[in-house]
Design an enzyme around this catalytic site. Structure first.
Site: not given
Ligand code: ATP
Ligand code: MG
Length: 468
Positions: A74, A76, A158
């Site tokens: 997805d 963001d 993170d």
């Molecule tokens: P995917 O969507 O492929 O699972 P993602 O890295 O996009 O991986 P998401 O959960 O969609 O993960 O979160 C988007 C972004 O928000 C992350 O890349 C990170 O930068 C931030 N993020 C998400 N959760 C946390 C957290 N618990 N602590 C700090 N930053 C976070």
């Molecule tokens: Mg994501």
């Protein structure tokens, strides 16, 4: 693509886990991301916000995955606009979340998640007086709605690989945390002090494992070191959030490797305490059954087939059942009620840790109940079972148990043949069963041991017949 990334982006190889206030800026010639690979809806959200005078970037998993030539799950967006300002820009937008407020912009089935730049929390009194930020006594963040600048936002993300910002207008990448360096070196590295970042949000331990498994990266040694010690902190995480995380861990197509890492870092037993015990006491069977189920889940996901969380949870918990059944039987409970009671207790306990919704716990029970019913095939029973909407899941589960080494006297093969047989052959198969004991009924441990009450009843001849 990676080659281009490596040759075009050279930076000194020093360790710098702390983000800087001026980012490394990579022009379109210095990185491999192509605008055409990005959802047009995500680009339109960013452009719309920029035209309205706000800063806006694509960030997180989508940038990371595009750099690695993986199709993003997805997209963001991070912006300087507040959630209310974002909502005002789009007709199709909804503000969601309380702990962490976000805007979802809907385009048919696609949702673009837009988050306002966040800052790290104010400390001490300032935080106590704020209703935007909150922590508990161990430092865990309870509310995270302190807005900040782009630089602040990069710091509170993170992992370094998740803190890369892509501007589709200029086609630049902004790197505040040496994320490009870690992408190239295939490392999952927390931004800032690892222990503090895990204490702030213990779910980051699960995220570290998830990204390591998905991307086939190593967890950088300072980020890996505190995990085993801090794993018990997961106990404080609300069970509903853990349910969401567990689905991401096991339904992303890398469940088998994720499981290995969860076990290695002592996280698995925190999520599934009873299964963790089973891994200790009956390691071979438990590991085999769980691994087979996860391999099957990964294969289905890679083939674009559906997977049901109920089947997965049924498998993850099954190895924890026999000990409980035995305990109840040793207190004099007959086999079937003991199985029912054990299943009920196990699911209730598990739900305290991970809030598995009823729409899944009911089918878990049905899959398990099927295991009791599949051996009983006489008369019309086999045909009735075939018509049962849970037959398929129950039968697949039986095959899984057999692959893990449970002895069922080839019950799975019998059912495979029966499903494909003509009517007359089916009648013959049922006739052939007459006089045979009912194969594979129940769990292996139940056959091995009977409660003293039962042994007595059996000796007294009260328990004749089929035992049903
Ligand atoms: P995917 O969507 O492929 O699972 P993602 O890295 O996009 O991986 P998401 O959960 O969609 O993960 O979160 C988007 C972004 O928000 C992350 O890349 C990170 O930068 C931030 N993020 C998400 N959760 C946390 C957290 N618990 N602590 C700090 N930053 C976070
Ligand atoms: Mg994501």
């Amino acid at each position: 693509m990676l080659k281009k990334l490596f040759t075009s982006f050279r930076s000194p190889l020093r360790r710098a886990p702390h983000p800087r206030s001026t980012p490394e800026v990579l022009s379109s010639r210095q990185h491999p991301i192509n605008r055409n690979e990005i959802s047009r809806h995500a680009i339109s959200v960013v452009e719309r916000l920029q035209r309205a005078g706000y800063q806006a970037y694509l960030v997180g998993g989508c940038v990371r995955d595009l750099l690695l030539d993986i199709e993003p799950k997805d997209f963001d967006v991070a912006t300087s606009a507040t959630p209310e300002q974002v909502r005002a820009e789009f007709r199709n937008a909804r503000v969601i979340g309380r702990r962490f407020k976000l805007v979802h912009v809907h385009f048919g089935r696609e949702i673009i998640e837009v988050a306002t730049f966040r800052a790290n929390h104010p400390q001490g009194e300032e935080e106590e007086n704020s209703n935007l930020a909150a922590r508990n006594e161990s430092g865990r963040i309870l509310r995270d709605n302190v807005y900040g600048t782009l630089e602040d936002d990069a710091q509170r993300r993170d992992f370094t690989i998740n803190a890369l910002y892509y501007d589709p207008t200029q086609e630049h990448i902004l790197d505040y945390a040496r994320g490009m360096h870690d992408v190239r070196n295939r490392l999952v590295r927390l931004i800032g002090d690892p222990e503090q970042r895990y204490l702030e949000d213990p779910v980051r331990m699960l995220r570290a494992v998830r990204f390591a498994a998905k991307l086939d990266f190593d967890i950088e040694k300072h980020s890996a070191e505190p995990i085993r010690r801090l794993a018990p902190m997961l106990r404080d995480i609300p069970s509903a959030r853990l349910f969401d995380e567990v689905l991401k861990l096991f339904l992303s197509g890398y469940a088998e490797y994720t499981f290995d890492l969860l076990v290695e870092f002592d996280l698995f037993a925190q999520l599934f305490p009873a299964s963790g015990e089973a891994l200790k006491h009956n390691p071979e069977f438990t590991e085999k059954l769980i691994r087979e189920a996860l391999i099957n889940t990964d294969d289905r996901i890679h083939d674009g087939k559906s997977v049901t969380p109920a089947f997965l949870f049924a498998a993850l918990l099954w190895p924890a059942l026999p000990t409980r059944v035995l305990q109840l039987q040793s207190r004099g409970m007959p086999p079937i009620p003991a199985m029912q009671e054990a299943a009920h207790e196990l699911i209730t306990e598990q739900c305290q840790r991970i809030a598995v919704p009823k729409r899944f716990t009911i089918p878990i029970r049905e899959i398990w109940d099927m295991q009791e019913r599949l051996p009983r095939r006489s008369g019309k029973r086999a045909d009735l079972l075939l018509e049962n909407p849970r037959f398929r899941a129950g039968y697949d589960f039986l095959l899984l148990r057999e692959r893990a080494g449970e002895k069922t006297e080839d019950l799975g093969e019998w059912w495979t043949e029966y499903q494909h047989a003509s009517d007359s052959l089916r009648r013959q198969m049922i006739r052939d069963l007459a006089g045979k004991p009912e194969a594979g009924s129940g769990n292996a441990p139940r056959k091995r041991r009977r409660s003293s009450g039962q042994r007595k009843r059996k000796a007294e001849g009260e328990n004749g017949g089929s035992g049903e």
